[in-house]
Scaffold this active site. Structure first.
Site, PDB file in Angstrom:
ATOM      1  N   LYS A  78      92.180  64.828 -47.173  1.00 47.26           N
ATOM      2  CA  LYS A  78      92.682  63.517 -46.762  1.00 47.26           C
ATOM      3  C   LYS A  78      92.409  63.318 -45.265  1.00 47.26           C
ATOM      4  O   LYS A  78      92.537  64.277 -44.474  1.00 47.26           O
ATOM      5  CB  LYS A  78      94.184  63.477 -47.058  1.00 47.26           C
ATOM      6  CG  LYS A  78      94.902  62.177 -46.786  1.00 47.26           C
ATOM      7  CD  LYS A  78      96.363  62.342 -47.227  1.00 47.26           C
ATOM      8  CE  LYS A  78      97.201  61.095 -47.010  1.00 47.26           C
ATOM      9  NZ  LYS A  78      98.591  61.300 -47.499  1.00 47.26           N
ATOM     10  N   SER A 152     100.104  58.005 -50.612  1.00 42.66           N
ATOM     11  CA  SER A 152      99.088  57.623 -49.648  1.00 42.66           C
ATOM     12  C   SER A 152      97.789  58.397 -49.806  1.00 42.66           C
ATOM     13  O   SER A 152      96.757  58.014 -49.255  1.00 42.66           O
ATOM     14  CB  SER A 152      99.631  57.821 -48.224  1.00 42.66           C
ATOM     15  OG  SER A 152      99.994  59.172 -47.977  1.00 42.66           O
ATOM     16  N   SER A 176     103.434  61.363 -51.915  1.00 40.16           N
ATOM     17  CA  SER A 176     102.014  61.041 -51.814  1.00 40.16           C
ATOM     18  C   SER A 176     101.101  62.083 -52.431  1.00 40.16           C
ATOM     19  O   SER A 176      99.921  61.813 -52.649  1.00 40.16           O
ATOM     20  CB  SER A 176     101.634  60.849 -50.336  1.00 40.16           C
ATOM     21  OG  SER A 176     102.319  59.742 -49.790  1.00 40.16           O
TER      22      SER A 176
END
Length: 605
Positions: A78, A152, A176
């Site tokens: 990420k 997210s 997330s």
């Protein structure tokens, strides 16, 4: 090569057999990315040449004798996690910087031979559970481009669900690392806080942030966690975890799983409600005992994350940037983060006091259960719906996730089936989450693997079924010994305290192979059976396998009185374990109870 499974276990097997090479795997990975296009899953993709240089370095270390448990395994991270020489954007172009060194977790994976492919899209500053709060394009569910991917860690969840990489790192503060797993039919392992270093990670809520793992199976996720999950003195929130935290652990028959007696919320999604009920039934079929619990303390703690002072931590993470360039922040994220300016120190202490009260209330529920089974989300939404109502619908998606880090719990999200294709949201996946105590990560992974495999589901949107062996606790941890017991030392029996008092843990139930007979001995107090070798014996005697430290095993054996002895037993699966045997001289007056199949069944005859 586009039909190749990227499951870690499958690649490792192919490399070992010579049917696959890491170079061919990388070629397939880049072909898939090129076919799909970089946006919106990726923010930055390393070139094929850069990936090749990583592989060359790993091959050289492997040839020199280095142990590389993730050799040749492609992964993504990420884009709020640092990679040396690659910009970190956190989903905000104006915030971007280029770090000189990689985050601790990334470096550990590279050191283990894994090959980094690139950095994935996210809800800006890791604020959201939807995947729509980004200027790099909105990732969608791999099953329907109209629906959100979850956030997210949106790009990471899609990268694994689409079969672009074997595993991907996300972060998980409010869910997330779990919501994208549910929406893309993959596993999302959220470690206990502090088990994995957050050094080199852009914080969202620094006291609550966790680096999470998306993978095709729980076994793959745990393999990655074992590489990452070590203490890091550079991270002030890193914790020295027990050695067993990342080791598989067995679940005894009758393990207690909690289900909310009330407070279940599916936001009108009846198909999701039915899939959750089916998951609970499936867990019972796997040997669990359903226990209704009061969900109130968990639900109330979840509400604190965005309505309490922890929102101020999100401002603390980017305060200077937010003040200097508020217009550079996504409007929804800006409204959440800058709204924290109204939160004062008194509010912060009041929130901490309230959380402590809720944790104490939750302890009463944990005394009644070993694991909590929850929907990962009660429903899902289309991208159009989320853009029209971004805050309320996002909150709905965190109903079952927001409390976990606040209450210092471990969790793993696992696929739990698909909604019927002819109904609302038809064909979309549903997932459940197993929530456990602090540092129960390895044990949760074992149960998640059993639940996942019981459904025969493919990995993500690929057609590949899990190929690796089931995750189990078959091998003893270093410095320990496995011991099989058949009578008075079984759990719930009079002498079991001699094991539990030495810190032993139950690994699993099993049965002997053929060539054994069981006798009820005469005149013993407490009553005891005797297991003897006999070539004519049918075997199949039920036993329990316990694990003790070597020191505890030695002291236990020293107390074993005649006519009992500790020998080596052969189990029905062909493996061997230390266990109780009886001297033949003790069989005078004993009753042959082999036909009962075990001591407990004879006691309840």
């Amino acid at each position: 090569m586009n039909t190749m499974s990227l499951e870690i276990a499958a690649l490792a097997k192919g490399y070992a057999e010579g049917s696959l090479t890491p170079d061919a795997v990388l070629d397939a990975v880049y072909a898939r990315i090129n076919e799909r296009g970089e946006r919106p899953v990726w923010i930055h993709v390393l070139s094929r040449a850069e990936a090749g240089r990583q592989l060359e370095a790993a091959q050289a270390r492997k040839a020199a004798g280095a142990d590389l448990p993730l050799f040749g395994i492609p992964f993504a991270v990420k884009d709020n996690i640092d990679v040396a020489g690659v910009p970190t954007t956190a989903g905000c172009p104006d915030f971007a910087y280029t770090p000189d060194r990689s985050a601790t977790v990334v470096q550990r994976l590279l050191d283990a031979g894994a090959i980094l492919i690139g950095k994935t899209n996210l809800d800006q500053f890791a604020t959201g559970l939807v995947g729509t709060r980004t200027p790099y394009g909105i990732p969608s569910s791999v099953f329907d481009e109209r629906y959100v991917s979850g956030g997210s860690s949106s790009g990471s969840g899609v990268a694994v669900g689409a079969g672009l990489v074997s595993f991907a790192l996300g972060t998980d503060t409010a869910g997330s690392g779990r919501v994208p797993a549910a929406f893309n039919n993959v596993v999302g392992l959220k470690p206990t806080k502090g088990l994995v270093s957050a050094s080199g990670v852009v914080p969202a809520c620094r006291t609550q942030d966790v680096v999470s793992i998306f993978a095709g199976t729980a076994g793959d996720a745990l393999a990655v966690l074992k590489v990452m999950g070590t203490f890091d003195p550079a991270d002030p929130y890193s914790r020295k975890a027990p050695a067993a935290a990342t080791e598989p652990a067995a679940w005894p028959l009758g393990f207690r799983f909690g289900v909310p007696r009330d407070g279940l919320e599916f936001f009108g999604d009846e198909a999701a409600a039915r899939l959750y009920a089916a998951a609970a039934d499936r867990l019972e079929a796997l040997g669990g005992t359903r226990v209704p619990v009061d969900f109130t303390s968990f639900r109330d703690a979840a509400q604190l994350l965005y309505s309490g002072p922890w929102v101020a931590e999100r401002l603390a993470a980017i305060r200077d940037f937010a003040k200097a360039s508020p217009e550079a922040i996504h409007p929804v994220v800006r409204g959440i983060v800058l709204g924290a300016e109204a939160i004062g120190a008194v509010d912060a202490f009041a929130g901490m006091y309230r959380l402590a009260e809720l944790i104490r209330r939750g302890e009463a529920e944990w005394a009644r259960m070993d694991v909590l089974l929850l929907p990962t989300t009660g429903t899902t939404y289309s991208i159009e719906e989320l853009l029209a109502d971004p805050v309320r619908l996002n909150s709905n998606l965190g109903y079952y996730t927001n409390f976990v880090n606040l209450m210092d719990l471990s969790a793993i999200a696992v696929p739990a089936g698909f909604r019927p294709g002819n109904g609302p949201k038809g064909g979309l996946p549903f997932g459940v989450t197993l929530v456990g105590p602090t540092f129960a990560d390895g044990a949760l992974a074992v149960l998640a693997d059993r639940l996942h495999r019981a459904q025969a589901l493919p990995i993500g949107a690929t057609r590949h079924m899990p190929q690796g062996p089931a995750l189990d606790a078959d091998s003893a941890a270093p410095g320990t010994v496995r011991l099989a017991v058949v009578g008075a030392h079984l759990s719930g029996q009079p002498l079991n305290h001699q094991l539990t008092g030495r810190g032993a843990r139950l690994v699993r139930t099993a049965r002997t192979g053929s060539g054994y007979r069981l006798f009820a001995l005469a005149g013993t107090t407490p009553a005891k059976p005797g297991l003897v070798r006999d070539a004519a014996g049918a075997g199949g005697i039920e036993l329990e396998i316990w694990e003790l430290t070597e020191a505890a095993f030695g002291s236990f054996v020293a107390e074993v009185p005649p006519p009992m002895a500790i020998g080596t037993l052969t189990l029905e699966d062909g493996t061997s374990v230390k266990g109780f045997l009886c001297e033949p001289a003790a069989l005078a007056g004993a009753e042959d109870i082999t036909g009962f199949g075990g001591w407990r069944r004879w006691l309840t005859r």
